[in-house]
Enzyme design. Structure first.
Site, PDB file in Angstrom:
ATOM      1  N   HIS A  55      61.464 -39.444   4.589  1.00  0.00           N
ATOM      2  CA  HIS A  55      60.384 -37.907   3.797  1.00  0.00           C
ATOM      3  C   HIS A  55      59.040 -38.553   4.138  1.00  0.00           C
ATOM      4  O   HIS A  55      58.712 -39.162   4.018  1.00  0.00           O
ATOM      5  CB  HIS A  55      60.809 -37.826   2.258  1.00  0.00           C
ATOM      6  CG  HIS A  55      60.456 -36.544   1.968  1.00  0.00           C
ATOM      7  ND1 HIS A  55      58.878 -36.833   1.533  1.00  0.00           N
ATOM      8  CD2 HIS A  55      60.780 -35.899   2.931  1.00  0.00           C
ATOM      9  CE1 HIS A  55      59.030 -34.884   1.648  1.00  0.00           C
ATOM     10  NE2 HIS A  55      60.161 -34.655   1.417  1.00  0.00           N
ATOM     11  N   HIS A  56      58.667 -36.932   4.751  1.00  0.00           N
ATOM     12  CA  HIS A  56      56.989 -37.151   5.050  1.00  0.00           C
ATOM     13  C   HIS A  56      56.394 -35.806   4.796  1.00  0.00           C
ATOM     14  O   HIS A  56      56.540 -34.895   5.425  1.00  0.00           O
ATOM     15  CB  HIS A  56      56.862 -37.276   6.664  1.00  0.00           C
ATOM     16  CG  HIS A  56      57.116 -38.882   7.425  1.00  0.00           C
ATOM     17  ND1 HIS A  56      57.387 -38.784   8.552  1.00  0.00           N
ATOM     18  CD2 HIS A  56      57.424 -39.757   6.523  1.00  0.00           C
ATOM     19  CE1 HIS A  56      57.409 -39.821   8.390  1.00  0.00           C
ATOM     20  NE2 HIS A  56      57.966 -40.396   7.873  1.00  0.00           N
ATOM     21  N   GLU A  57      56.137 -35.884   3.748  1.00  0.00           N
ATOM     22  CA  GLU A  57      55.408 -34.629   3.060  1.00  0.00           C
ATOM     23  C   GLU A  57      53.580 -34.621   3.715  1.00  0.00           C
ATOM     24  O   GLU A  57      53.158 -35.298   3.202  1.00  0.00           O
ATOM     25  CB  GLU A  57      55.228 -34.650   1.790  1.00  0.00           C
ATOM     26  CG  GLU A  57      54.412 -33.316   1.234  1.00  0.00           C
ATOM     27  CD  GLU A  57      55.188 -32.057   1.531  1.00  0.00           C
ATOM     28  OE1 GLU A  57      54.139 -31.238   2.311  1.00  0.00           O
ATOM     29  OE2 GLU A  57      55.921 -31.470   1.552  1.00  0.00           O
ATOM     30  N   HIS A  72      60.328 -29.001   6.863  1.00  0.00           N
ATOM     31  CA  HIS A  72      60.313 -28.208   6.190  1.00  0.00           C
ATOM     32  C   HIS A  72      59.097 -27.641   5.936  1.00  0.00           C
ATOM     33  O   HIS A  72      57.915 -27.231   6.686  1.00  0.00           O
ATOM     34  CB  HIS A  72      61.021 -28.274   4.847  1.00  0.00           C
ATOM     35  CG  HIS A  72      62.572 -29.152   4.422  1.00  0.00           C
ATOM     36  ND1 HIS A  72      62.601 -28.144   3.004  1.00  0.00           N
ATOM     37  CD2 HIS A  72      63.178 -29.073   5.413  1.00  0.00           C
ATOM     38  CE1 HIS A  72      64.199 -28.583   3.096  1.00  0.00           C
ATOM     39  NE2 HIS A  72      64.361 -29.356   4.332  1.00  0.00           N
ATOM     40  N   GLU A  73      59.139 -26.461   5.624  1.00  0.00           N
ATOM     41  CA  GLU A  73      58.258 -24.805   5.461  1.00  0.00           C
ATOM     42  C   GLU A  73      57.122 -25.187   6.588  1.00  0.00           C
ATOM     43  O   GLU A  73      56.042 -25.349   7.182  1.00  0.00           O
ATOM     44  CB  GLU A  73      56.550 -25.957   4.595  1.00  0.00           C
ATOM     45  CG  GLU A  73      56.583 -25.717   3.444  1.00  0.00           C
ATOM     46  CD  GLU A  73      57.561 -26.370   3.006  1.00  0.00           C
ATOM     47  OE1 GLU A  73      58.536 -26.699   1.539  1.00  0.00           O
ATOM     48  OE2 GLU A  73      57.469 -28.267   3.382  1.00  0.00           O
ATOM     49  N   GLU A 109      66.292 -24.423  -4.033  1.00  0.00           N
ATOM     50  CA  GLU A 109      65.400 -24.674  -4.990  1.00  0.00           C
ATOM     51  C   GLU A 109      64.537 -23.874  -5.602  1.00  0.00           C
ATOM     52  O   GLU A 109      64.695 -24.194  -6.865  1.00  0.00           O
ATOM     53  CB  GLU A 109      63.982 -25.592  -4.750  1.00  0.00           C
ATOM     54  CG  GLU A 109      62.884 -24.482  -3.603  1.00  0.00           C
ATOM     55  CD  GLU A 109      63.356 -24.965  -2.468  1.00  0.00           C
ATOM     56  OE1 GLU A 109      62.605 -24.664  -1.520  1.00  0.00           O
ATOM     57  OE2 GLU A 109      64.745 -25.717  -1.400  1.00  0.00           O
TER      58      GLU A 109
END
Length: 704
Positions: free
Chosen positions: A413-415, A483-484, A508
């Site tokens: 995961h890379h936010e 995402h986004e 969500e």
């Protein structure tokens, strides 16, 4: 329209603007007909007929620049002889194995008559299921670089269509769909969810795909394909004249919306056309308009179901952050960890164990890396995250070794927190870390306002960022689930490591949205709108529908059977079993469907459906030839009949049926489910009752 001159030569047609001159091209089956015209000012426009009915009337094209005069009139034109293509290509993964790509293509060469003599080509591809066209700026003497202020592409509709739309937000797609007449669209007064991190709706415009239903049953969906190094397109609405006009996403930092050196090609502008709603989903127009696979063999990516540390954080059971503090410019463990951190070695191992036991091949770990303490709500987020340093309670070596031993992949995961420069600088290091540990999939996130300030998620700057992150990832054998994101436009054909994306209001919102979450109709609209663009990471499979022990004011607004059906209805090659392990372990019988259901398909059949009401889809798994069926409905209970004629002849299937119970209701009794077994073949027909907000899921395995 009165045509006063038509100049025709076999090899090509020359259009000289007297009053009106015209040409055209039809689809291979002759049902879709596109005509082109020059008016007396030398402006170019097109029309589209379907089954001899006008569906797009006089629609002009052109460009407005900041560094040159507009390019929209004074043209002469040459129209080359149409060329037909009929080929079949194979998806390395997808909704089907073989894809027929059959179209007629025609090139219109426009050139100004004045001293500049600038050139602009239009390429039309006409399919049995719709039309794609794009602009080509060829290399030329008097135009070397363009600063596009606006693209002036019109879609002049002939009817006040029932329209399923979200506002043309430059920054986010996470809105509920509205259903109105075209003439009633009012995006400027759309009520935006207060929980959204960013939003910008500058015009009365809609985002694409936007789907329209006519009184005679004709279904249209407008979108774009092959969005590369260009700005995303919204559609400005003329409610009086029933017309859409392209409105590109801009930037606060420049007057122009697109900057390109010549030669270049724009994305395709697409109009999918069908006699009914199911045919829209079965259309392959968007992927067909993209270039073939540039990556070659991508067998290192395996379509999979996955679990993960995600839903528990949206419920508030655990958190993304650890509780570290910044000391002297570095993150330090000050001993003040709050104890709610979700991405711990111990917790992730529990997900690995559960996945290994239940035919689930992946585990997503969010909140594993430092930076979550100050990632949102801060203007300057550059440098907050790094993508290689775990928190002290997450042992990356131990977790990855344990997962490998169990036959489970860890999904990275890379936010980015929309801090693009930080992510761009660290991508090689981050992807190399994944390659070291044998991780082949990453979920990326871009929550928050884009940095640099003044850019939007869907402008040219971010289109470049998103696409190049995925192209770079492929060099490290990494597949990207964004995402986004920017909108899906079929680039998964060209770069099949672009596996899925969010790009809609996801699951969500049911956990914390102040407006009560997604209504029961939500995914019955999404299947015919957003899903036409490409795979969706919606994160289905919530069994604890009410979750009152965590949030009394929120719930999932579907039945349990509806949640199971989503594994078939909403397509993605990565499908999350999103709920907590404990909730699955407490419900082993419905869990069986998640264990069994495929994620990679050789065939897809849309059996019935109406936009915003209901849909039923059957898909055939590639490796096993087993079929799986999903059906969902909106807030209205309904009876549906399933015709199983799609099954293989002379074959008996053992069907396990997961259906709404007699008292099932999305709010009053969402957990009422009946599970039974039945033998079926291609001659079988069965009727089922779908509850309000309900669903139906069936696994069909060949009987030995």
């Amino acid at each position: 329209m009165k045509i006063r001159i038509l100049c025709f030569i076999f090899s090509f047609i020359t259009l000289i603007s007297c009053d009106v001159a015209s040409s055209g091209v039809s689809s291979p089956d002759e049902n879709v007909n596109v005509k082109f015209f020059l008016n007396k000012e030398g402006s170019f426009f097109y029309t589209i007929n379907y089954n001899q009915k006008a569906i797009i009337d006089t629609s002009y094209v052109g460009f407005e620049f900041t560094n040159a005069p507009s390019l929209n009139k004074g043209f002469i034109a040459k129209v080359k002889k149409p060329n037909e293509v009929n080929e079949t290509w194979q998806m390395p993964w997808g909704e089907q194995l073989n894809v027929v790509n059959n179209y007629k293509e025609i090139v219109v060469e426009l050139q100004e008559r004045d001293d500049l003599q600038r050139k602009l080509n239009l390429v039309f591809r006409v399919y049995n299921d719709g039309v794609g066209f794009r602009y080509e700026f060829p290399e030329q003497e008097n135009l070397k670089e363009v600063f596009i202020k606006e693209e002036q592409t019109e879609f002049n509709l002939t009817e006040d269509y029932k329209t399923f739309w979200i506002p043309g937000d430059w920054d986010i797609y996470e809105h509920l769909y509205s259903t109105t007449k075209l003439s009633e669209i009012d995006a400027k007064n759309y009520k935006v969810n207060s929980a959204l991190a960013q939003t910008s709706i500058p015009e009365n415009a809609v985002n694409t795909p936007v789907t329209l239903v006519g009184e005679d049953g004709i279904h249209l969906s407008l979108h774009e394909a092959a969005l590369v190094d260009y700005s995303g397109m919204t559609l400005k609405v003329d409610t009086k004249n029933l017309k859409f006009t392209s409105n590109l996403v801009g930037s606060k930092n420049t007057e122009h919306k697109v900057k390109r050196e010549l030669p270049f090609k724009t994305p395709w502008r697409t109009i999918q056309i069908a006699n009914n709603a199911p045919d829209l989903i079965e259309s392959n127009l968007i992927v067909n308009l993209n270039e073939p696979n540039k990556l070659g063999d991508v067998s290192w990516f395996t379509p999979m179901k996955y679990t993960g540390v995600w839903w528990e954080m949206h419920l508030g059971k655990s958190s993304w952050d650890y509780g570290m503090e910044m000391v002297d410019g570095k993150w330090k463990d000050t001993g003040k960890a709050h104890g709610k951190h979700g991405a711990t070695t111990e917790n992730v191992k529990r997900f690995i164990d559960f996945s290994a036991k239940n035919n689930i091949k992946g585990v997503l770990v969010e909140g594993w890396n430092t930076g979550w303490e100050r990632w949102i709500g801060f203007e300057d987020r550059e440098g907050v995250f790094d993508f290689v340093t775990p928190y002290p309670d997450y042992n990356l070596d131990e977790v990855t070794a344990y997962a490998k031993e169990k036959g489970v992949q860890i999904i990275m995961h890379h936010e980015t927190s929309a801090a693009t420069q930080t992510y761009e600088k660290q991508q090689d290091t981050a992807y190399a870390l994944m390659q070291k540990y044998g991780m082949h999939a990453v979920k990326s996130g871009y929550v928050g306002k884009i940095i640099p300030k003044g850019e939007y998620h869907h402008g040219q700057y971010m289109v470049y960022q998103y696409n190049n992150a995925a192209i770079k990832a492929a060099k490290y054998q990494v597949a990207v689930n964004a995402h986004e994101p920017i909108k899906a436009t079929g680039l998964r054909r060209t770069y099949p490591n672009i596996i899925s994306r969010e790009g809609l209001r996801g699951q969500e919102f049911n956990a914390w949205s102040p407006d009560g979450g997604n209504p029961p109709e939500h995914l019955s609209i999404v299947a015919f709108t957003r899903m036409l663009a490409g795979p969706i990471d919606f994160t289905p499979g919530i069994f604890n529908i009410k979750f009152d022990e965590y949030r009394k004011e929120n719930q999932v607004n579907t039945t349990l059977a509806h949640q199971l059906a989503l594994y078939v209805v909403i397509y993605s090659p990565v499908q999350m079993a999103a709920d907590l392990v404990a909730h699955y372990e407490a419900n082993p019988k419905p869990l069986q469907f998640i264990k069994d259901v495929g994620v990679d398909w050789s065939e897809t059949k849309v059996l019935n459906g109406e936009v915003g009401d209901y849909v039923t889809i059957a898909r055939k798994e590639r490796k096993t030839d087993n079929w799986f069926l999903g059906s969902i409905t909106d807030e209205n209970a309904r009876e549906i009949e399933i015709d199983f004629s799609f099954l293989e002849a002379k074959t008996i299937y053992e069907a396990t049926i997961y259906k709404d119970g007699k008292t099932a209701h999305w709010n009053k009794n969402p957990l009422d489910i009946i599970i039974n077994n039945k033998e079926l073949d291609k001659n079988s027909k069965l009727k089922f009752n779908l509850a309000s907000g309900g669903g139906l899921a069936i696994s069909l395995k060949k009987k030995n």
